[in-house]
Design a protein around this motif. Structure first.
Motif, PDB file in Angstrom:
ATOM      1  N   UNK A  26       0.788  -1.231  -0.041  1.00 53.73           N
ATOM      2  CA  UNK A  26       0.151   0.043   0.055  1.00 53.73           C
ATOM      3  C   UNK A  26       0.932   1.401  -0.141  1.00 53.73           C
ATOM      4  N   UNK A  27       2.151   1.153   0.711  1.00 56.93           N
ATOM      5  CA  UNK A  27       3.084   2.405   0.693  1.00 56.93           C
ATOM      6  C   UNK A  27       3.503   2.642  -0.545  1.00 56.93           C
ATOM      7  N   UNK A  28       3.760   1.422  -1.309  1.00 53.87           N
ATOM      8  CA  UNK A  28       4.238   1.514  -2.448  1.00 53.87           C
ATOM      9  C   UNK A  28       3.342   2.452  -3.430  1.00 53.87           C
ATOM     10  N   UNK A  29       2.125   2.268  -3.360  1.00 53.50           N
ATOM     11  CA  UNK A  29       1.085   3.148  -4.252  1.00 53.50           C
ATOM     12  C   UNK A  29       1.050   4.567  -3.964  1.00 53.50           C
ATOM     13  N   UNK A  30       1.686   4.928  -2.846  1.00 54.45           N
ATOM     14  CA  UNK A  30       1.617   6.572  -2.379  1.00 54.45           C
ATOM     15  C   UNK A  30       2.868   7.087  -3.297  1.00 54.45           C
ATOM     16  N   UNK A  31       3.741   6.142  -4.135  1.00 53.43           N
ATOM     17  CA  UNK A  31       4.937   6.822  -4.806  1.00 53.43           C
ATOM     18  C   UNK A  31       3.941   7.634  -6.120  1.00 53.43           C
ATOM     19  N   UNK A  32       2.810   7.252  -6.455  1.00 50.68           N
ATOM     20  CA  UNK A  32       2.467   7.621  -7.621  1.00 50.68           C
ATOM     21  C   UNK A  32       1.715   9.184  -7.442  1.00 50.68           C
ATOM     22  N   UNK A  33       1.588   9.564  -6.196  1.00 52.97           N
ATOM     23  CA  UNK A  33       1.004  10.679  -5.906  1.00 52.97           C
ATOM     24  C   UNK A  33       1.621  11.932  -6.594  1.00 52.97           C
ATOM     25  N   UNK A  37       6.720  12.724  -3.603  1.00 53.54           N
ATOM     26  CA  UNK A  37       6.298  11.536  -2.956  1.00 53.54           C
ATOM     27  C   UNK A  37       7.242  10.176  -3.371  1.00 53.54           C
ATOM     28  N   UNK A  38       7.610  10.103  -4.801  1.00 59.45           N
ATOM     29  CA  UNK A  38       8.205   9.147  -5.051  1.00 59.45           C
ATOM     30  C   UNK A  38       9.611   9.300  -4.654  1.00 59.45           C
ATOM     31  N   UNK A  39      10.287  10.416  -4.676  1.00 56.17           N
ATOM     32  CA  UNK A  39      11.475  10.516  -4.093  1.00 56.17           C
ATOM     33  C   UNK A  39      11.858  10.234  -2.748  1.00 56.17           C
ATOM     34  N   UNK A  40      10.815  10.853  -2.030  1.00 49.17           N
ATOM     35  CA  UNK A  40      10.941  10.416  -0.391  1.00 49.17           C
ATOM     36  C   UNK A  40      10.732   9.094  -0.007  1.00 49.17           C
ATOM     37  N   UNK A  41       9.608   8.515  -0.498  1.00 48.57           N
ATOM     38  CA  UNK A  41       9.266   7.058  -0.137  1.00 48.57           C
ATOM     39  C   UNK A  41      10.132   5.965  -0.841  1.00 48.57           C
ATOM     40  N   UNK A  42      10.640   6.257  -1.994  1.00 44.89           N
ATOM     41  CA  UNK A  42      11.218   5.178  -2.771  1.00 44.89           C
ATOM     42  C   UNK A  42      12.636   4.493  -1.694  1.00 44.89           C
ATOM     43  N   UNK A  43      13.501   5.374  -0.835  1.00 38.89           N
ATOM     44  CA  UNK A  43      14.445   4.623  -0.279  1.00 38.89           C
ATOM     45  C   UNK A  43      14.159   3.715   0.736  1.00 38.89           C
ATOM     46  N   UNK A  44      12.770   4.090   1.416  1.00 36.63           N
ATOM     47  CA  UNK A  44      11.936   3.251   2.294  1.00 36.63           C
ATOM     48  C   UNK A  44      11.695   2.039   1.748  1.00 36.63           C
ATOM     49  N   UNK A  45      10.932   1.933   0.801  1.00 36.21           N
ATOM     50  CA  UNK A  45      10.062   0.906   0.322  1.00 36.21           C
ATOM     51  C   UNK A  45      11.132  -0.170  -0.618  1.00 36.21           C
ATOM     52  N   UNK A  46      12.162   0.542  -0.984  1.00 33.48           N
ATOM     53  CA  UNK A  46      13.193  -0.147  -1.903  1.00 33.48           C
ATOM     54  C   UNK A  46      14.515  -0.624  -1.001  1.00 33.48           C
ATOM     55  N   UNK A  47      14.181  -0.377   0.034  1.00 36.17           N
ATOM     56  CA  UNK A  47      15.577  -0.692   1.178  1.00 36.17           C
ATOM     57  C   UNK A  47      15.897  -2.214   1.040  1.00 36.17           C
ATOM     58  N   UNK A  48      14.710  -3.090   0.922  1.00 34.19           N
ATOM     59  CA  UNK A  48      14.777  -4.601   1.181  1.00 34.19           C
ATOM     60  C   UNK A  48      14.469  -4.846  -0.320  1.00 34.19           C
ATOM     61  N   UNK A  49      14.976  -5.766  -0.990  1.00 36.19           N
ATOM     62  CA  UNK A  49      14.671  -6.507  -2.131  1.00 36.19           C
ATOM     63  C   UNK A  49      14.394  -7.922  -1.982  1.00 36.19           C
ATOM     64  N   UNK A  50      13.531  -8.441  -2.590  1.00 31.96           N
ATOM     65  CA  UNK A  50      13.110  -9.985  -2.202  1.00 31.96           C
ATOM     66  C   UNK A  50      13.223 -10.855  -3.471  1.00 31.96           C
ATOM     67  N   UNK A  51      14.054 -11.800  -3.086  1.00 35.50           N
ATOM     68  CA  UNK A  51      14.161 -12.991  -4.273  1.00 35.50           C
ATOM     69  C   UNK A  51      13.529 -14.240  -3.580  1.00 35.50           C
ATOM     70  N   UNK A  52      12.409 -14.708  -4.269  1.00 38.69           N
ATOM     71  CA  UNK A  52      11.538 -15.617  -3.533  1.00 38.69           C
ATOM     72  C   UNK A  52      11.325 -16.675  -4.877  1.00 38.69           C
ATOM     73  N   UNK A  53      10.350 -17.726  -4.393  1.00 35.01           N
ATOM     74  CA  UNK A  53      10.040 -18.823  -5.426  1.00 35.01           C
ATOM     75  C   UNK A  53       9.572 -18.206  -6.773  1.00 35.01           C
ATOM     76  N   UNK A  54       8.587 -17.299  -6.696  1.00 38.10           N
ATOM     77  CA  UNK A  54       7.757 -16.777  -7.846  1.00 38.10           C
ATOM     78  C   UNK A  54       8.842 -16.168  -8.869  1.00 38.10           C
ATOM     79  N   UNK A  55       9.844 -15.424  -8.487  1.00 36.02           N
ATOM     80  CA  UNK A  55      10.840 -14.734  -9.060  1.00 36.02           C
ATOM     81  C   UNK A  55      11.840 -15.709  -9.833  1.00 36.02           C
ATOM     82  N   UNK A  56      11.811 -16.982  -9.301  1.00 34.82           N
ATOM     83  CA  UNK A  56      12.597 -18.103  -9.960  1.00 34.82           C
ATOM     84  C   UNK A  56      12.038 -19.233 -10.710  1.00 34.82           C
ATOM     85  N   UNK A  57      10.829 -19.585 -10.272  1.00 39.22           N
ATOM     86  CA  UNK A  57      10.260 -20.781 -11.094  1.00 39.22           C
ATOM     87  C   UNK A  57       9.524 -20.036 -12.248  1.00 39.22           C
TER      88      UNK A  57
END
Length: 563
Positions: A26-33, A37-57
């Motif tokens: 939901x926070x990612x959605x605020x980047x489109x305001x 908003x995008x410049x400020x929120x981006x460092x928070x929401x992209x601080x962790x990236x995820x690699x999981x099964x659906x990104x490999x399968x």
């Protein structure tokens, strides 16, 4: 937005980040305001990236192909990786389930799905695909300094080949990062098995990768499952585990968690008898402790937490002895102290105790933990505990009444064992008994004057002064806090993984119920030679019958902290 001062906009968005703690999407959605908003929120929401099964399968990737260009644009904002491989199945596990369900045609599709999509193979993804994907991700994220890896969670134990390959490839990818990249300082390894650690340590290449990956490590959390039984295997695992931990010379915080418990309510005193298991198997459940400092001495270890573990008194004290010069904060949560009770040797009843007996010197061969910590001059600035208990193994004749040990408050105030343990370790003077007699805990030798209580008793002791959960509700958790959030901002949570794991277990449970019903019907008809019996016998012959409990009650899933 141009009307508001920048500091107000920043304050508003910081509150938005806090309010969306459990809902990152939901926070990612605020980047489109707007662009701000995008410049400020981006460092928070992209601080962790995820690699999981659906990104490999390959099936899921066909529906949502990776955007390498986008990764190149945002990679520099990433400081942590969450690698979730819990859904990967092991070939051995699937082959075993195939044997069990061979007499249940309706389970064939389930087994085929597990084999074709969730095992490492060309149809899904291979270990090479995983290594390439992780290497590419690390190449685009030079600022990553924290990694959490959830290894495959096998519902049937003793099948660890897939987990071993994934952990080995992860260490290799971390060791081969570009030279300009940040070093990994925080590492969380979930669902590591003793078999995996021992196997990796037999390969010199894997050992070199571990040494490189651990070289700058400051925070380490490992949750462990035990598979191999027997004294030799236990000793081998202990050596390999602590050799691995010892490859982190800069380690400041360490948390060890056992995943082998079920989720029954904690009992201050639980009893195990010879009817339940052998004494060797009982000892096997203990967490591997360290008897002497590893070759690379952990001279900077400041924070230590043990959770959901069973440990012998001598092993616990040897661990504290190794780290006493640097250890400043100790956290114990759901820790059982192991005791052997023999009715024929009453003198051993109080040989191992958390606190000890008041106004009495411990015998030379007794291990009273709180008193021993005072004797070894372990000066802790923080000691917090929760759910301390005893795991008593009874040999010979069972006692008519369970010993009380030191579970009762001698001062008559009803204080818990946990509160009194922290008070004695901290050197707080104890209140008198109801009849006015003094209460003190004495060291082994009268000349050890530094071990006596030397602090006046506070007028008002609050739960946060001794309880780990209460303390962590207001203070930063330097040990197991990484398990909740690897970036200290958003919880590590993957609902898809959790749902799929429960589907695995629930479907297997239905298959077992069908086999049970078929067996009951055959017994009523007097036909003991049906294929269902053969499948059941295969399960027993494979030595996995106890592991079916994980399928039937699903307790092992709850031991994993999935956010």
């Amino acid at each position: 937005m141009n009307i508001l001062p920048p500091e107000i906009v920043l304050s508003i968005l910081e509150h938005c980040v806090i309010n969306h703690y459990g809902d990152k999407n939901s926070l990612l959605g605020l980047r489109t305001v707007c662009r701000l908003f995008d410049d400020i929120i981006k460092p928070y929401v992209l601080r962790t990236l995820q690699l999981e099964f659906t990104r490999l399968d390959k099936v899921a990737r066909h529906e949502r192909p990776l955007d390498d260009d986008a990764l190149g644009r945002i990679g520099h904002l990433c400081h942590a990786l969450y690698l979730d491989l819990m859904l990967v199945r092991d070939d051995g596990e699937v082959n075993y389930l195939s044997k069990i369900f061979s007499a249940v045609p309706s389970m064939e599709a389930f087994v085929t799905t597990l084999r074709d999509r969730y095992c490492l193979n060309e149809a899904s993804f291979t270990e090479v695909d995983y290594r390439d994907s992780l290497g590419k991700l690390l190449g685009h994220t030079p600022n990553v300094s924290a990694v959490r890896l959830n290894l495959p969670f096998q519902l049937i134990s003793k099948h660890c080949r897939a987990a071993t390959m994934i952990l080995g490839n992860t260490f290799e990818a971390l060791a081969q990062r570009p030279e300009e990249s940040e070093r990994v300082r925080t590492l969380v390894l979930e669902n590591v098995t003793d078999t995996t650690i021992v196997k990796l340590w037999r390969n010199p290449r894997d050992v070199r990768n571990i040494i490189d990956a651990f070289s700058a490590l400051e925070n380490l959390l490992i949750s462990v499952r035990r598979h191999e039984e027997g004294p030799a295997q236990t000793l081998n695992f202990r050596h390999r585990l602590w050799e691995m931990i010892g490859k982190a010379p800069n380690l400041e915080s360490l948390c060890l968690i056992s995943l082998d418990w079920d989720d029954g309510s904690f009992e201050p005193l639980k009893e195990t008898t010879q009817r339940d298991c052998t004494i060797d198997d009982w000892h096997f459940r203990s967490i591997p402790t360290i008897r002497k400092p590893p070759k690379s001495v952990l001279s900077q270890l400041t924070y230590l937490e043990l959770r959901r573990v069973e440990v012998p008194g001598c092993g616990l004290l040897s661990m504290f002895e190794c780290f006493k010069d640097s250890l400043k904060e100790l956290y114990l949560n759901q820790v059982y102290l192991k005791k052997v009770h023999d009715a024929n040797t009453p003198g051993t009843t109080n040989d191992v105790l958390w606190i000890g007996l008041p106004n009495m010197r411990p015998a030379q061969d007794h291990r009273w933990i709180a008193t021993c910590l005072r004797q070894m001059e372990l000066r802790l600035r923080v000691c917090r505990v929760a759910s301390l208990g005893y795991d008593q193994y009874v040999t010979g004749q069972e006692p008519h009444a369970m010993p009380d040990y030191d579970l009762s408050d001698p001062s008559g105030l009803g204080r818990s064992l946990e509160q009194r343990f922290v008070e004695v370790v901290s050197g707080i003077q104890q209140p008198s008994t109801p009849d006015g007699s003094p209460v003190a805990y004495w060291p082994e030798e009268e000349g050890q004057v530094w071990a006596y209580a030397d602090k006046d008793r506070p007028q008002d002791m609050q739960p946060r002064d001794w309880s780990a959960p209460h303390y962590f509700s207001t203070q930063k958790n330097p040990t197991s806090g990484w398990q909740k959030t690897i970036d200290c901002q958003f919880p590590n949570f993957n609902q898809f993984t959790l749902d799929e794991l429960h589907w695995f277990a629930d479907t297997a449970c239905k298959g077992m119920n069908k086999i049970s019903r078929a067996m009951n019907e055959e017994e009523e008809e007097g036909d003991p030679s049906h294929a269902a019996h053969a499948a059941h016998d295969d399960a027993g012959n494979a030595g996995e019958a106890p592991a079916l409990g994980a399928l039937l009650d699903n307790h092992a899933l709850h031991n994993m902290d999935l956010g």
